[in-house]
Design an enzyme around this catalytic site. Structure first.
Site, PDB file in Angstrom:
ATOM      1  N   CYS A   1      80.034  58.372 -16.138  1.00 47.88           N
ATOM      2  CA  CYS A   1      79.211  57.153 -16.051  1.00 47.88           C
ATOM      3  C   CYS A   1      77.765  57.455 -15.692  1.00 47.88           C
ATOM      4  CB  CYS A   1      79.832  56.159 -15.067  1.00 47.88           C
ATOM      5  SG  CYS A   1      79.874  56.725 -13.346  1.00 47.88           S
TER       6      CYS A   1
ATOM      7  N   HIS B   1      80.821  54.113  -9.699  1.00 49.11           N
ATOM      8  CA  HIS B   1      80.616  53.776 -11.115  1.00 49.11           C
ATOM      9  C   HIS B   1      79.277  53.063 -11.282  1.00 49.11           C
ATOM     10  CE1 HIS B   1      81.812  53.198 -15.262  1.00 49.11           C
ATOM     11  NE2 HIS B   1      81.378  51.954 -15.186  1.00 49.11           N
TER      12      HIS B   1
ATOM     13  N   HIS C   1      78.433  51.223 -20.763  1.00 42.98           N
ATOM     14  CA  HIS C   1      78.768  52.240 -19.767  1.00 42.98           C
ATOM     15  C   HIS C   1      79.786  53.222 -20.319  1.00 42.98           C
ATOM     16  CE1 HIS C   1      82.424  49.746 -18.083  1.00 42.98           C
ATOM     17  NE2 HIS C   1      82.241  49.534 -19.363  1.00 42.98           N
TER      18      HIS C   1
END
Length: 302
Positions: A208, A260, A272
């Site tokens: 991420c 994240h 993402h």
């Protein structure tokens, strides 16, 4: 007779009680390659809720195993107010008249979960499911059903839930410079479907924060390497004031800290590296799945 009657009444009442803290809203049959985290993501729930509802003592699954889905998750049967092949429709999807698609070109899925059928019928076998933002190759168009390429074969989905526009519509708020944001789109669009690789920082594979770092480096902005460090920097922005290009942070591992990060695109949409690949997602479901830590701004698009 009275004792028997009381016993039957007690048994009947017992069967109406949920067997866990969350009542089940549907069932899921485990297939090859499934994991609890994958199933949780697809049905907008959490691993802990799946384990609690099914009274699982480990995350080990077997093919053919039946799992109850927690109440409020996306069931596999479809919602009552949308066609049967749409598990959950977004508010801006499903136009009365489908957008015109072209054979030989790509199209984007505009609903949360869309069934893929062997034939052009809701009675046909389900081959799999597509998720919001997935891009497919159109083989043949139709007013109700569209034939697409799916896992090296051909299959069918509802035409109304495909869009020829590969990027979701973005609302530019305030003094956002649309030219800069279109440049942002031109950077991440070729990266869609890039596989998730833990520690990955290149188009061969991203995690991420590797994805956000790569995209922003192409804009001339250097980000810290990890999502946790990216959250420590930047300028804090209230969620209601988030603009396209801002970063949203979550605790996806349930460890009480940021793990994240996603790029906000406007209209409740994000892009993402989500644990499988680089794809579009929705803020509302990220908030349902994971604790939200905040918004940070590293670039002023104005």
């Amino acid at each position: 007779m009275k004792l028997t009657s009381k016993l039957l009444t007690s048994l009947a009442l017992f069967t109406l009680l949920p067997t866990a803290a969350h009542a089940a809203s549907g069932v899921y049959v485990v297939s090859a390659g499934d994991t609890l985290s994958k199933i949780a993501r697809e049905h907008q729930t959490t691993v802990s809720q799946l384990m609690q509802v099914n009274q699982l003592k480990s995350d080990q699954l077997s093919i053919g195993q039946t799992l109850s889905l927690p109440e409020g998750s996306l069931s596999t049967g479809g919602a009552a107010d949308v066609p049967l092949d749409v598990v959950a429709a977004s508010i801006d999807s499903a136009n009365n008249e489908p957008e015109e698609l072209t054979a030989g070109e790509k199209a984007r899925v505009t609903v949360d979960v869309l069934n893929v059928r062997k034939k052009a019928s809701t009675d046909a076998r389900i081959l799999g499911k597509l998720k919001f933002g997935d891009v497919v190759e159109v083989v043949e168009t139709g007013s109700e059903w569209t034939k697409i390429e799916f896992e090296d074969d051909e299959a069918y989905v509802f035409s109304a839930y495909l869009s020829p526009k590969l990027t979701p519509d973005v609302a530019f708020a305030g003094d956002v410079d649309s030219a800069s944001l279109h440049r942002l789109e031109s950077i991440f669009e070729p990266l869609l479907k890039t596989p998730y690789v833990l520690g990955g920082t290149t188009p061969d594979g991203f995690d991420c924060s590797g994805f956000t770092s790569y995209v922003f480096s192409r804009l001339g902005v250097t980000l810290p390497r990890t999502s946790e460090d990216q959250f420590r920097g930047g300028v804090s922005i209230p969620l209601e004031q988030a603009q396209p290009g801002d970063l949203l942070f979550y605790d996806s591992l349930g460890k009480g800290r940021v793990s994240h990060v996603a790029i906000y695109l406007g209209n409740g949409t994000i892009v993402h590296a989500n644990g499988e690949d680089v794809r579009y997602g929705k803020v509302e479901y990220m908030h349902k799945l994971y604790p939200f830590y905040g918004v940070k701004r590293y670039a002023e698009f104005q």
